[in-house]
Design a protein around this motif. Sequence first.
Motif, PDB file in Angstrom:
ATOM      1  N   LYS A 282     -25.965  14.025  44.410  1.00 56.37           N
ATOM      2  CA  LYS A 282     -25.284  15.487  44.793  1.00 56.37           C
ATOM      3  C   LYS A 282     -24.473  15.068  46.283  1.00 56.37           C
ATOM      4  O   LYS A 282     -23.224  15.534  46.292  1.00 56.37           O
ATOM      5  CB  LYS A 282     -26.332  16.552  45.367  1.00 56.37           C
ATOM      6  CG  LYS A 282     -27.017  17.143  44.111  1.00 56.37           C
ATOM      7  CD  LYS A 282     -28.369  18.646  44.980  1.00 56.37           C
ATOM      8  CE  LYS A 282     -28.829  19.201  43.571  1.00 56.37           C
ATOM      9  NZ  LYS A 282     -29.783  19.874  44.075  1.00 56.37           N
ATOM     10  N   ARG A 283     -24.881  14.287  47.163  1.00 58.79           N
ATOM     11  CA  ARG A 283     -24.055  13.807  48.455  1.00 58.79           C
ATOM     12  C   ARG A 283     -23.159  12.964  47.848  1.00 58.79           C
ATOM     13  O   ARG A 283     -21.636  13.392  48.385  1.00 58.79           O
ATOM     14  CB  ARG A 283     -25.258  12.596  49.541  1.00 58.79           C
ATOM     15  CG  ARG A 283     -26.681  13.183  49.706  1.00 58.79           C
ATOM     16  CD  ARG A 283     -26.784  12.892  51.470  1.00 58.79           C
ATOM     17  NE  ARG A 283     -27.866  11.817  50.440  1.00 58.79           N
ATOM     18  CZ  ARG A 283     -28.719  11.777  49.819  1.00 58.79           C
ATOM     19  NH1 ARG A 283     -29.236  13.064  50.803  1.00 58.79           N
ATOM     20  NH2 ARG A 283     -29.862  10.409  49.589  1.00 58.79           N
ATOM     21  N   LYS A 284     -23.183  11.815  46.841  1.00 59.51           N
ATOM     22  CA  LYS A 284     -22.012  10.880  46.207  1.00 59.51           C
ATOM     23  C   LYS A 284     -21.115  12.033  45.764  1.00 59.51           C
ATOM     24  O   LYS A 284     -19.565  12.161  45.875  1.00 59.51           O
ATOM     25  CB  LYS A 284     -22.620  10.811  44.700  1.00 59.51           C
ATOM     26  CG  LYS A 284     -23.316   9.354  45.409  1.00 59.51           C
ATOM     27  CD  LYS A 284     -23.647   7.877  44.931  1.00 59.51           C
ATOM     28  CE  LYS A 284     -23.873   6.973  45.269  1.00 59.51           C
ATOM     29  NZ  LYS A 284     -24.463   6.113  44.054  1.00 59.51           N
ATOM     30  N   GLU A 285     -21.460  13.605  44.932  1.00 58.23           N
ATOM     31  CA  GLU A 285     -20.804  14.311  44.018  1.00 58.23           C
ATOM     32  C   GLU A 285     -19.808  15.881  44.888  1.00 58.23           C
ATOM     33  O   GLU A 285     -18.622  15.870  45.244  1.00 58.23           O
ATOM     34  CB  GLU A 285     -21.456  15.425  43.084  1.00 58.23           C
ATOM     35  CG  GLU A 285     -20.825  16.118  42.832  1.00 58.23           C
ATOM     36  CD  GLU A 285     -21.468  16.600  41.439  1.00 58.23           C
ATOM     37  OE1 GLU A 285     -20.866  17.809  40.325  1.00 58.23           O
ATOM     38  OE2 GLU A 285     -22.638  16.529  41.313  1.00 58.23           O
ATOM     39  N   TYR A 288     -17.002  13.067  46.856  1.00 57.89           N
ATOM     40  CA  TYR A 288     -15.825  13.249  46.317  1.00 57.89           C
ATOM     41  C   TYR A 288     -14.843  14.019  46.140  1.00 57.89           C
ATOM     42  O   TYR A 288     -13.915  13.984  45.835  1.00 57.89           O
ATOM     43  CB  TYR A 288     -16.615  12.971  44.398  1.00 57.89           C
ATOM     44  CG  TYR A 288     -15.332  12.616  43.361  1.00 57.89           C
ATOM     45  CD1 TYR A 288     -14.525  11.907  43.622  1.00 57.89           C
ATOM     46  CD2 TYR A 288     -15.242  14.032  42.714  1.00 57.89           C
ATOM     47  CE1 TYR A 288     -13.731  11.693  42.770  1.00 57.89           C
ATOM     48  CE2 TYR A 288     -14.493  13.456  41.592  1.00 57.89           C
ATOM     49  CZ  TYR A 288     -13.405  12.812  41.582  1.00 57.89           C
ATOM     50  OH  TYR A 288     -12.404  12.558  40.518  1.00 57.89           O
ATOM     51  N   ASN A 289     -15.638  15.773  45.948  1.00 59.22           N
ATOM     52  CA  ASN A 289     -15.256  16.536  46.187  1.00 59.22           C
ATOM     53  C   ASN A 289     -14.486  16.741  47.599  1.00 59.22           C
ATOM     54  O   ASN A 289     -13.303  17.845  47.289  1.00 59.22           O
ATOM     55  CB  ASN A 289     -15.944  18.110  46.119  1.00 59.22           C
ATOM     56  CG  ASN A 289     -16.541  17.637  44.568  1.00 59.22           C
ATOM     57  OD1 ASN A 289     -15.771  17.389  42.938  1.00 59.22           O
ATOM     58  ND2 ASN A 289     -17.668  18.038  44.004  1.00 59.22           N
ATOM     59  N   ASP A 290     -15.403  16.773  48.752  1.00 61.18           N
ATOM     60  CA  ASP A 290     -14.260  16.626  49.699  1.00 61.18           C
ATOM     61  C   ASP A 290     -13.281  16.204  49.557  1.00 61.18           C
ATOM     62  O   ASP A 290     -12.080  16.405  50.127  1.00 61.18           O
ATOM     63  CB  ASP A 290     -14.767  16.341  50.548  1.00 61.18           C
ATOM     64  CG  ASP A 290     -16.511  17.074  50.565  1.00 61.18           C
ATOM     65  OD1 ASP A 290     -16.627  18.005  50.292  1.00 61.18           O
ATOM     66  OD2 ASP A 290     -17.494  16.877  51.593  1.00 61.18           O
ATOM     67  N   LYS A 291     -13.139  14.782  49.020  1.00 58.67           N
ATOM     68  CA  LYS A 291     -11.714  13.996  48.804  1.00 58.67           C
ATOM     69  C   LYS A 291     -10.885  14.010  48.418  1.00 58.67           C
ATOM     70  O   LYS A 291      -9.527  14.560  48.945  1.00 58.67           O
ATOM     71  CB  LYS A 291     -12.416  12.481  48.635  1.00 58.67           C
ATOM     72  CG  LYS A 291     -13.369  11.886  49.568  1.00 58.67           C
ATOM     73  CD  LYS A 291     -12.701  10.716  51.009  1.00 58.67           C
ATOM     74  CE  LYS A 291     -13.091  10.502  51.497  1.00 58.67           C
ATOM     75  NZ  LYS A 291     -12.523   9.886  52.613  1.00 58.67           N
ATOM     76  N   ILE A 292     -11.004  14.987  47.177  1.00 53.18           N
ATOM     77  CA  ILE A 292     -10.009  15.785  46.180  1.00 53.18           C
ATOM     78  C   ILE A 292      -9.580  16.682  46.850  1.00 53.18           C
ATOM     79  O   ILE A 292      -8.247  17.271  46.515  1.00 53.18           O
ATOM     80  CB  ILE A 292     -10.895  16.158  45.408  1.00 53.18           C
ATOM     81  CG1 ILE A 292     -10.900  14.943  43.692  1.00 53.18           C
ATOM     82  CG2 ILE A 292      -9.978  16.979  43.741  1.00 53.18           C
ATOM     83  CD1 ILE A 292     -10.019  13.868  43.325  1.00 53.18           C
TER      84      ILE A 292
END
Length: 353
Positions: A282-285, A288-292
Amino acid sequence: MNAEQKAKIAANRKLALERLKKRGILNKSQQNSIEKRFEPVKPPITNTTVANSNTYKNQEQYIPTTTVPATQSIQSRDATTISPTKTNKIRPSVREKDYIEYNFATINNLNGGYINPQDKVYNEGDPDYYGGDDSHNDKKLKTIQDWKNEQRERRMLYENAPPPEHSSVAIKCIQCHINIEMDPVLDDIFKLKVCKTCAKEHPEKYSLLTKTECKEDYFLTDPELNDIELFHRLEKPNPHSGTFARMQLFVRCEIETYAYKKWGGEEGLDNEWKRREEGKLKRKEKKYNDKIKEMRIKTRAQEYTNRLRDKKYGKTHIHNFSDPIPNGKDEDGFTILKRRCIGCGLETEEVSL
């Protein structure tokens, strides 16, 4: 300097003073100040000198004087007042610590900070024994001979110990219930009566774990692992570097027992592992979403900036050049062709090869 050299120096000073007097260079005040320098400095009168003088009252006449302690200094802003413990010496204008940072004549060799002779507590058999506090007499301060004696006693206890009178009386291995020769490390440090054969055949119980493995596999914390009352530990030098913290090893059966009690058995430990793995995903996802999202915001901001620029300065102009027109020749004799934009009037020159 010896007495003869001091006498020569005093005689030379007197001759120099007489010569100055004959020439008339010095005043009376200057002569008096110079003569006072040659007078011997009298020691200050203290309570001890007054007490000693009382014993000679019958022999000599005693004149009472005011007593001044030797350690007492006269605190005054007046430069003429001088402490009784100090002599009339000129203080140096240059201090040693202003120019010398490390005085190697006063530095003690501590062998890189590992050996300090002042901390050593000698044994009574040594000639330099001073009877220090035994609380500092740890393993770091032992001599090589003391260490050899301890190792010899340890071998006698655990390896070369005499066998019991009868096998029924001897303590047997808790795993096989046959062998009576225990593993010295498990018996001495971890207090487990296990033989060497069983320790090799059952690594799932009696293998040693590092502190990092205990935290990653059984999810134990540093305060729990540092508690001496909870776990036994075997300390060894760190294999990565001698300056790192010492490596701590724990037996697997003790760690598993405490971990099952903490997380509610083997199933609870597995559930905790699943929960932590899901949290990692969940932390990785989320990262990733924050970067996108950040990339999209930057793209929209760039598009909005382009729209404002086009609105202010107009859209990007595309040149529409006319047909080439000859415009003479260059130094090498090649024909120069000239073009011109129909919209903005930009002119370019080309060389026809």
